[in-house]
Design an enzyme around this catalytic site. Sequence first.
Site, short mmCIF file in Angstrom:
data_model
loop_
_atom_site.label_atom_id
_atom_site.label_comp_id
_atom_site.label_asym_id
_atom_site.label_seq_id
_atom_site.Cartn_x
_atom_site.Cartn_y
_atom_site.Cartn_z
N ASP A 37 0.83 -1.21 0.00
CA ASP A 37 0.00 0.00 0.00
C ASP A 37 0.87 1.26 0.00
O ASP A 37 0.40 2.35 0.36
CB ASP A 37 -0.95 0.00 1.20
CG ASP A 37 -0.20 -0.02 2.53
OD1 ASP A 37 1.04 -0.17 2.52
OD2 ASP A 37 -0.86 0.10 3.58
N HIS A 238 24.24 5.67 -19.76
CA HIS A 238 23.26 5.85 -18.69
C HIS A 238 23.54 4.90 -17.53
O HIS A 238 22.62 4.28 -16.98
CB HIS A 238 21.84 5.63 -19.21
CG HIS A 238 21.37 6.73 -20.12
ND1 HIS A 238 20.30 6.59 -20.98
CD2 HIS A 238 21.83 7.99 -20.30
CE1 HIS A 238 20.12 7.72 -21.65
NE2 HIS A 238 21.04 8.57 -21.25
N ASP A 255 26.61 12.48 -13.92
CA ASP A 255 25.58 13.21 -14.65
C ASP A 255 24.38 13.27 -13.71
O ASP A 255 23.69 12.27 -13.50
CB ASP A 255 25.25 12.48 -15.94
CG ASP A 255 24.25 13.23 -16.83
OD1 ASP A 255 23.52 14.09 -16.31
OD2 ASP A 255 24.20 12.94 -18.04
N ASP A 266 20.71 19.97 -14.90
CA ASP A 266 21.28 18.82 -15.61
C ASP A 266 22.75 19.11 -15.88
O ASP A 266 23.08 19.88 -16.79
CB ASP A 266 20.51 18.59 -16.91
CG ASP A 266 20.90 17.29 -17.61
OD1 ASP A 266 21.78 16.58 -17.09
OD2 ASP A 266 20.34 17.00 -18.67
N HIS A 349 25.94 10.36 -29.30
CA HIS A 349 24.70 11.04 -28.91
C HIS A 349 24.73 12.50 -29.38
O HIS A 349 25.72 12.98 -29.92
CB HIS A 349 24.49 10.97 -27.39
CG HIS A 349 25.60 11.56 -26.57
ND1 HIS A 349 25.75 12.92 -26.37
CD2 HIS A 349 26.61 10.97 -25.88
CE1 HIS A 349 26.79 13.14 -25.59
NE2 HIS A 349 27.34 11.98 -25.28
N HIS A 353 19.78 19.04 -25.47
CA HIS A 353 18.33 18.90 -25.55
C HIS A 353 17.69 20.07 -24.82
O HIS A 353 18.33 20.78 -24.04
CB HIS A 353 17.89 17.56 -24.93
CG HIS A 353 18.42 17.31 -23.55
ND1 HIS A 353 17.90 17.91 -22.41
CD2 HIS A 353 19.45 16.55 -23.10
CE1 HIS A 353 18.57 17.51 -21.34
NE2 HIS A 353 19.53 16.70 -21.74
N HIS A 360 14.34 16.14 -20.44
CA HIS A 360 14.28 16.26 -21.90
C HIS A 360 12.95 16.97 -22.17
O HIS A 360 11.92 16.34 -22.33
CB HIS A 360 14.35 14.88 -22.56
CG HIS A 360 15.72 14.28 -22.48
ND1 HIS A 360 16.57 14.19 -23.55
CD2 HIS A 360 16.40 13.76 -21.44
CE1 HIS A 360 17.72 13.64 -23.19
NE2 HIS A 360 17.64 13.36 -21.89
N GLU A 400 26.37 19.27 -24.15
CA GLU A 400 26.97 18.11 -23.51
C GLU A 400 27.73 17.20 -24.47
O GLU A 400 27.34 16.05 -24.67
CB GLU A 400 25.91 17.31 -22.76
CG GLU A 400 24.68 16.97 -23.58
CD GLU A 400 23.69 16.10 -22.81
OE1 GLU A 400 24.10 15.07 -22.25
OE2 GLU A 400 22.51 16.47 -22.77
N TYR A 404 33.85 8.50 -25.62
CA TYR A 404 33.78 7.24 -24.89
C TYR A 404 34.63 6.22 -25.64
O TYR A 404 34.30 5.84 -26.77
CB TYR A 404 32.32 6.77 -24.78
CG TYR A 404 31.40 7.91 -24.38
CD1 TYR A 404 31.19 8.21 -23.04
CD2 TYR A 404 30.79 8.71 -25.34
CE1 TYR A 404 30.38 9.27 -22.66
CE2 TYR A 404 29.98 9.78 -24.98
CZ TYR A 404 29.78 10.06 -23.64
OH TYR A 404 28.99 11.12 -23.28
N ARG A 421 32.34 13.20 -20.37
CA ARG A 421 31.25 14.07 -20.84
C ARG A 421 31.27 15.33 -19.98
O ARG A 421 31.51 15.27 -18.77
CB ARG A 421 29.89 13.37 -20.74
CG ARG A 421 28.74 14.18 -21.32
CD ARG A 421 27.50 13.34 -21.58
NE ARG A 421 26.89 12.77 -20.40
CZ ARG A 421 26.93 11.48 -20.09
NH1 ARG A 421 27.59 10.62 -20.87
NH2 ARG A 421 26.33 11.02 -18.99
N GLU A 423 28.79 18.72 -19.35
CA GLU A 423 27.45 19.23 -19.66
C GLU A 423 27.12 20.43 -18.78
O GLU A 423 27.33 20.41 -17.57
CB GLU A 423 26.41 18.13 -19.43
CG GLU A 423 24.99 18.57 -19.68
CD GLU A 423 24.01 17.44 -19.40
OE1 GLU A 423 22.87 17.53 -19.90
OE2 GLU A 423 24.37 16.48 -18.69
#
Length: 453
Positions: A37, A238, A255, A266, A349, A353, A360, A400, A404, A421, A423
């Site tokens: 619950d 990620h 990140d 971000d 990538h 964004h 996003h 960003e 890699y 990275r 950003e």
Amino acid sequence: MTDSPHAARRARVARALQAGRGLALVPTAPETLRNGDAHHPYRFDSHFWYLSGFAEPEAWLAISHTGRCELFCRAQDPAHEIWDGARLGLQAAPAALGVDAAHDVRTLDELLPKLLAEHDSVWFPFGLHEGLAARVEGWLAKLRQRERSGARAPAALHDLRPLLDEMRLVKDEAEIALMRRAGEISAAAHVRAMQACRPGLREYQLEAELLHAFRWAGAAGPAYPSIVAAGANACVLHHPAGDAELRAGELCLIDAGAEFQGYAGDITRTFPVDGRFSAPQRELYALVLAAQQAAIGQTRPGARKIDAHWAAVRVLSQGLLDLGLLSAERHGGVDDVIESAAYRAFYMHGTGHWLGLDVHDVGEVLQRDEPAVEQPDGNGGRVVRAPSRVLQPGMVVTIEPGLYVRPSAEVPERFWNIGIRIEDDALVTPAGCELLTRGVPVAPDEIEALMRG
């Protein structure tokens, strides 16, 4: 609260509905059961919050083309409030939120058909709330059954999302102030994590430093699941904070951003676990930082959103050739690397964004009313797309770039398992852009100095 930013936004929606004598319906998000619950921590629907500033579940807004706005919400209930806390209630809501009336949400099925009968069209977010379209259709069916008695159902249904998306894309002053604060809190959390970092800690322990800083400063928590990636894990885009050990000689990529009053920060920073970049790490870091600076230079009014990406790609592609990660004999010059998308072996990538209530955030990326153009598709081919959106003051984007490098016989071994990275969040201003997240160092010397301190 009639002069609140939420009331002003509702007025803009009402004006947009005037031509079709429309009624806009906006529900908030439902509560989600976690187990037993117990529920997941509640997070309102972003569109609903944008128009109301009301954080309780089980709520709806009905905005008429006349400018009248009615709220459906939970009534006060002392028995439930003992367990779950006070509710705003029907009597206090109009003055607190600047709406014209508040109704018990349990009367929604009774009152909505009556409201719809006064309008020629109905607007709601398509495809966003499960069962919403069927519920609206049920209300319309009730009205159609009473047409012989003079009732009239709206004849047109419209998707409200494009209208709200466009409104949210350009931030007003109230939103900008909240996003600055989200950026400040996020930056302070990254500083705390850098200062706490040392060999032998685990990824989840740095995540705990972030969470402490977010909540201590008044944020609701993370705006998205925090990425804390040690060593080779930084090559997983990620990677969630796990139990991997932070080791001397390796990098750590974080990140993470805070959510402050609904708005997201971000930030990504990559730093040496033991406080000192190795020579290969510093070479790649300097390249990514140069790519970010090139992208920042293209983030300005009148530029296309995609321009920042291609500026970063050009710098990264040239650097990959210069450092020997790509071969001129095999891949050609920088233009060939871009055309063939060979750089995507190391940078797969985009460079940013939209950012706002959602990490996003909403808003068209393509300029649909302009002629189509050809662009690389990322797989060595070409794809026809509409031109990228043109930036204007008030838009907020992330910037960003990254690199890699996974182990490969074609790559110098000294670069293996390095993921970097960088950003920052950028508010487009009349003169260019303002970085909202530079409260945490980005230059490698400054990062080392912070970690020594």
